[in-house]
Write a protein that holds these residues in place. Structure first.
Motif, PDB file in Angstrom:
ATOM      1  N   ASN A  35       0.867  -1.178   0.000  1.00 25.15           N
ATOM      2  CA  ASN A  35       0.000   0.000   0.000  1.00 25.15           C
ATOM      3  C   ASN A  35       0.904   1.228   0.000  1.00 25.15           C
ATOM      4  OD1 ASN A  35      -1.812   2.091   0.482  1.00 25.15           O
ATOM      5  ND2 ASN A  35      -3.085   0.854   1.827  1.00 25.15           N
ATOM      6  N   THR A  36       1.200   1.729  -1.192  1.00 25.87           N
ATOM      7  CA  THR A  36       2.173   2.818  -1.318  1.00 25.87           C
ATOM      8  C   THR A  36       1.735   4.078  -0.576  1.00 25.87           C
ATOM      9  OG1 THR A  36       1.132   3.478  -3.395  1.00 25.87           O
ATOM     10  CG2 THR A  36       3.003   1.972  -3.542  1.00 25.87           C
ATOM     11  N   ASN A  37       0.433   4.305  -0.474  1.00 18.70           N
ATOM     12  CA  ASN A  37      -0.042   5.517   0.207  1.00 18.70           C
ATOM     13  C   ASN A  37       0.259   5.502   1.706  1.00 18.70           C
ATOM     14  OD1 ASN A  37      -1.094   6.508  -2.186  1.00 18.70           O
ATOM     15  ND2 ASN A  37      -3.136   5.666  -1.825  1.00 18.70           N
ATOM     16  N   ARG A  38       0.358   4.320   2.283  1.00 16.72           N
ATOM     17  CA  ARG A  38       0.492   4.231   3.743  1.00 16.72           C
ATOM     18  C   ARG A  38       1.908   3.914   4.214  1.00 16.72           C
ATOM     19  NH1 ARG A  38      -3.498   0.409   6.577  1.00 16.72           N
ATOM     20  NH2 ARG A  38      -3.215   1.862   8.289  1.00 16.72           N
ATOM     21  N   ARG A  39       2.813   3.679   3.290  1.00 20.69           N
ATOM     22  CA  ARG A  39       4.164   3.286   3.698  1.00 20.69           C
ATOM     23  C   ARG A  39       4.818   4.272   4.660  1.00 20.69           C
ATOM     24  NH1 ARG A  39       6.540   1.238  -2.148  1.00 20.69           N
ATOM     25  NH2 ARG A  39       5.267  -0.649  -2.298  1.00 20.69           N
ATOM     26  N   PRO A  40       4.711   5.581   4.430  1.00 23.24           N
ATOM     27  CA  PRO A  40       5.340   6.516   5.380  1.00 23.24           C
ATOM     28  C   PRO A  40       4.745   6.454   6.788  1.00 23.24           C
ATOM     29  CG  PRO A  40       4.869   7.605   3.279  1.00 23.24           C
ATOM     30  CD  PRO A  40       4.152   6.291   3.263  1.00 23.24           C
ATOM     31  N   GLU A  41       3.537   5.905   6.926  1.00 19.71           N
ATOM     32  CA  GLU A  41       2.870   5.856   8.230  1.00 19.71           C
ATOM     33  C   GLU A  41       3.048   4.515   8.936  1.00 19.71           C
ATOM     34  OE1 GLU A  41      -1.180   6.607   7.379  1.00 19.71           O
ATOM     35  OE2 GLU A  41      -0.790   8.405   6.174  1.00 19.71           O
ATOM     36  N   ALA A  42       3.871   3.659   8.386  1.00 18.87           N
ATOM     37  CA  ALA A  42       4.025   2.309   8.944  1.00 18.87           C
ATOM     38  C   ALA A  42       4.529   2.350  10.384  1.00 18.87           C
ATOM     39  CB  ALA A  42       4.984   1.499   8.083  1.00 18.87           C
ATOM     40  N   PRO A  43       4.013   1.472  11.256  1.00 19.06           N
ATOM     41  CA  PRO A  43       4.500   1.394  12.635  1.00 19.06           C
ATOM     42  C   PRO A  43       5.988   1.058  12.681  1.00 19.06           C
ATOM     43  CG  PRO A  43       2.434   0.202  12.381  1.00 19.06           C
ATOM     44  CD  PRO A  43       2.887   0.566  10.995  1.00 19.06           C
ATOM     45  N   ARG A  44       6.588   1.254  13.829  1.00 20.08           N
ATOM     46  CA  ARG A  44       8.048   1.121  13.952  1.00 20.08           C
ATOM     47  C   ARG A  44       8.537  -0.295  13.717  1.00 20.08           C
ATOM     48  NH1 ARG A  44       9.945   3.980  19.410  1.00 20.08           N
ATOM     49  NH2 ARG A  44      11.943   3.301  18.506  1.00 20.08           N
ATOM     50  N   ASP A  45       7.707  -1.308  13.979  1.00 13.64           N
ATOM     51  CA  ASP A  45       8.161  -2.678  13.815  1.00 13.64           C
ATOM     52  C   ASP A  45       8.076  -3.168  12.370  1.00 13.64           C
ATOM     53  OD1 ASP A  45       5.381  -2.524  13.944  1.00 13.64           O
ATOM     54  OD2 ASP A  45       5.191  -4.616  14.533  1.00 13.64           O
ATOM     55  N   VAL A  46       7.361  -2.456  11.517  1.00 13.66           N
ATOM     56  CA  VAL A  46       7.160  -2.912  10.142  1.00 13.66           C
ATOM     57  C   VAL A  46       8.455  -2.939   9.339  1.00 13.66           C
ATOM     58  CG1 VAL A  46       6.059  -2.320   7.932  1.00 13.66           C
ATOM     59  CG2 VAL A  46       4.719  -2.344  10.056  1.00 13.66           C
ATOM     60  N   PRO A  47       9.297  -1.885   9.355  1.00 12.92           N
ATOM     61  CA  PRO A  47      10.545  -1.951   8.581  1.00 12.92           C
ATOM     62  C   PRO A  47      11.407  -3.167   8.915  1.00 12.92           C
ATOM     63  CG  PRO A  47      10.156   0.292   9.295  1.00 12.92           C
ATOM     64  CD  PRO A  47       9.131  -0.561   9.987  1.00 12.92           C
ATOM     65  N   ALA A  48      11.469  -3.541  10.183  1.00 12.22           N
ATOM     66  CA  ALA A  48      12.262  -4.708  10.563  1.00 12.22           C
ATOM     67  C   ALA A  48      11.681  -5.982   9.968  1.00 12.22           C
ATOM     68  CB  ALA A  48      12.341  -4.810  12.095  1.00 12.22           C
ATOM     69  N   ILE A  49      10.362  -6.089   9.979  1.00 11.59           N
ATOM     70  CA  ILE A  49       9.714  -7.268   9.399  1.00 11.59           C
ATOM     71  C   ILE A  49       9.973  -7.342   7.903  1.00 11.59           C
ATOM     72  CG2 ILE A  49       7.474  -8.347   8.915  1.00 11.59           C
ATOM     73  CD1 ILE A  49       6.467  -7.213  11.557  1.00 11.59           C
ATOM     74  N   LEU A  50       9.864  -6.210   7.211  1.00  9.02           N
ATOM     75  CA  LEU A  50      10.055  -6.206   5.766  1.00  9.02           C
ATOM     76  C   LEU A  50      11.508  -6.459   5.389  1.00  9.02           C
ATOM     77  CD1 LEU A  50       7.699  -3.287   4.696  1.00  9.02           C
ATOM     78  CD2 LEU A  50       7.245  -5.745   4.782  1.00  9.02           C
ATOM     79  N   ARG A  51      12.459  -6.024   6.216  1.00 12.19           N
ATOM     80  CA  ARG A  51      13.869  -6.350   5.953  1.00 12.19           C
ATOM     81  C   ARG A  51      14.098  -7.852   6.078  1.00 12.19           C
ATOM     82  NH1 ARG A  51      14.838  -1.394   8.760  1.00 12.19           N
ATOM     83  NH2 ARG A  51      15.123  -2.524  10.732  1.00 12.19           N
ATOM     84  N   TRP A  52      13.424  -8.461   7.074  1.00 11.98           N
ATOM     85  CA  TRP A  52      13.550  -9.920   7.220  1.00 11.98           C
ATOM     86  C   TRP A  52      12.961 -10.629   5.997  1.00 11.98           C
ATOM     87  CZ3 TRP A  52      10.151 -13.944   7.135  1.00 11.98           C
ATOM     88  CH2 TRP A  52      10.627 -15.184   7.556  1.00 11.98           C
ATOM     89  N   VAL A  53      11.815 -10.146   5.522  1.00 13.79           N
ATOM     90  CA  VAL A  53      11.196 -10.737   4.330  1.00 13.79           C
ATOM     91  C   VAL A  53      12.121 -10.609   3.135  1.00 13.79           C
ATOM     92  CG1 VAL A  53       9.298 -10.498   2.674  1.00 13.79           C
ATOM     93  CG2 VAL A  53       8.831 -10.374   5.132  1.00 13.79           C
ATOM     94  N   GLU A  54      12.765  -9.471   2.996  1.00  8.98           N
ATOM     95  CA  GLU A  54      13.678  -9.251   1.864  1.00  8.98           C
ATOM     96  C   GLU A  54      14.861 -10.224   1.917  1.00  8.98           C
ATOM     97  OE1 GLU A  54      16.070  -5.555  -0.265  1.00  8.98           O
ATOM     98  OE2 GLU A  54      15.256  -5.332   1.754  1.00  8.98           O
ATOM     99  N   ARG A  55      15.397 -10.413   3.107  1.00  8.84           N
ATOM    100  CA  ARG A  55      16.546 -11.326   3.240  1.00  8.84           C
ATOM    101  C   ARG A  55      16.155 -12.774   2.986  1.00  8.84           C
ATOM    102  NH1 ARG A  55      17.336  -8.264   7.990  1.00  8.84           N
ATOM    103  NH2 ARG A  55      16.624 -10.040   9.240  1.00  8.84           N
ATOM    104  N   ASN A  56      14.921 -13.129   3.292  1.00 11.88           N
ATOM    105  CA  ASN A  56      14.496 -14.524   3.205  1.00 11.88           C
ATOM    106  C   ASN A  56      13.662 -14.840   1.964  1.00 11.88           C
ATOM    107  OD1 ASN A  56      15.124 -16.132   5.932  1.00 11.88           O
ATOM    108  ND2 ASN A  56      14.742 -13.978   6.438  1.00 11.88           N
ATOM    109  N   SER A  57      13.557 -13.898   1.037  1.00 11.33           N
ATOM    110  CA  SER A  57      12.810 -14.139  -0.188  1.00 11.33           C
ATOM    111  C   SER A  57      13.687 -14.865  -1.209  1.00 11.33           C
ATOM    112  CB  SER A  57      12.319 -12.816  -0.790  1.00 11.33           C
ATOM    113  OG  SER A  57      11.346 -12.229   0.048  1.00 11.33           O
ATOM    114  N   LEU A  58      13.094 -15.834  -1.900  1.00 11.10           N
ATOM    115  CA  LEU A  58      13.819 -16.550  -2.952  1.00 11.10           C
ATOM    116  C   LEU A  58      14.061 -15.630  -4.138  1.00 11.10           C
ATOM    117  CD1 LEU A  58      11.855 -19.932  -2.890  1.00 11.10           C
ATOM    118  CD2 LEU A  58      14.157 -19.510  -2.005  1.00 11.10           C
TER     119      LEU A  58
END
Length: 275
Positions: A35-58
């Motif tokens: 959801n590109t409109n809401r990315r700047p409003e993401a809670p503080r824990d979201v960036p960490a989760i998405l970094r983990w997803v990026e590292r673990n994506s095939l």
């Protein structure tokens, strides 16, 4: 789209999350990453989760593995409780994934779409929409957008009592987090039609005979002995119009009227000395 891409992303992870709850990963992807409109409003824990997803994506090359493709298709066809999704949901998810694959090919991220050719078996995708075939056949988002002025009603008393609803807009409930206005609904043009195009459909007489209920109610009030002045006030009519229209429908009151006359007394007594 966000739900489909979330299921696809999770199906292509190297491992299941351990430091994050699976629900938190799905929420981070669905509500913030996609959801590109809401990315700047993401809670503080979201960036960490998405970094983990990026590292673990095939890598993208995993799409060349037919088994991985089947794994993704199974994921988007399955609900969170493990049961098979509804036919319309599976069809929608596959259509969205197909669009994503075409985009990847156009951007030269993939050489060709890895999705199997042809459509899903008719036995899986065929659905019955009995409601849509009744009366006017609008989609739910069309029905929500309709207003009184969008319907041309027949002339009262005419032999042809069909109406003509004008279907002109689709009002979809997408959630306020997905609209630019912050409203729950989003107004769009009709599906598969040019911008601003409308369509007029025949409306079954069952949709235009609501006035019959009013006639029945007013007649019942009069037959129940309620004074015409009171009925006219309730109905928003004049007494003259009420009696002209409905008085001939009044029936069955004569026995009650006779009893009321008897209760009021008999003939007046003659005065003494009268001739």
């Amino acid at each position: 789209m966000a739900k489909t891409l979330t299921a696809t992303t999770i199906a292509l992870l190297r491992a299941k999350p351990t430091q994050f709850a699976p629900a938190a990963v799905r929420t981070a992807l669905r509500e913030w990453a996609f959801n590109t409109n809401r990315r700047p409003e993401a809670p503080r824990d979201v960036p960490a989760i998405l970094r983990w997803v990026e590292r673990n994506s095939l890598p993208v090359s995993s799409w060349e593995d037919p088994e991985k493709v089947d794994q993704v298709l199974l994921a988007i066809d399955t609900r969170l409780d493990g049961k098979q999704a509804a036919a319309w949901s599976r069809k929608r998810n596959r259509r969205i994934l197909n669009v994503a694959m075409k985009y990847a090919v156009r951007r030269r991220i993939l050489r060709a779409s890895p999705l199997p050719k042809g459509k899903e078996s008719t036995a899986l995708t065929k659905t019955t929409n009995a409601v849509a075939t009744l009366y006017c056949g609008p989609r739910p988002e069309n029905a929500v957008a309709m207003r009184v002025e969008d319907v041309t009603l027949p002339v009262p008393g005419a032999d042809d009592q069909w109406c003509e609803p004008l279907i002109h807009t689709a009002t979809l409930e997408v959630g306020k987090q997905w609209t630019d206005t912050g409203e729950i609904h989003e107004r769009r043009d009709l599906k598969g039609r040019a911008e601003g195009e409308t369509r007029t459909v025949p409306g079954h007489p069952a949709l235009t005979r609501v006035y019959d209920n009013r006639n029945t109610r007013l007649t019942k009030w009069l037959n129940d002995g309620i004074p015409p002045v009171q009925v006219a006030e309730w109905a928003g009519n004049s007494v003259a119009v009420l009696l002209t229209t409905y008085a001939r429908c009044v029936d069955g009151q004569l026995p009650d009227l006779k009893r009321r006359l008897e209760a009021a007394g008999g003939l007046p007594e003659e005065e003494p000395g009268a001739g």
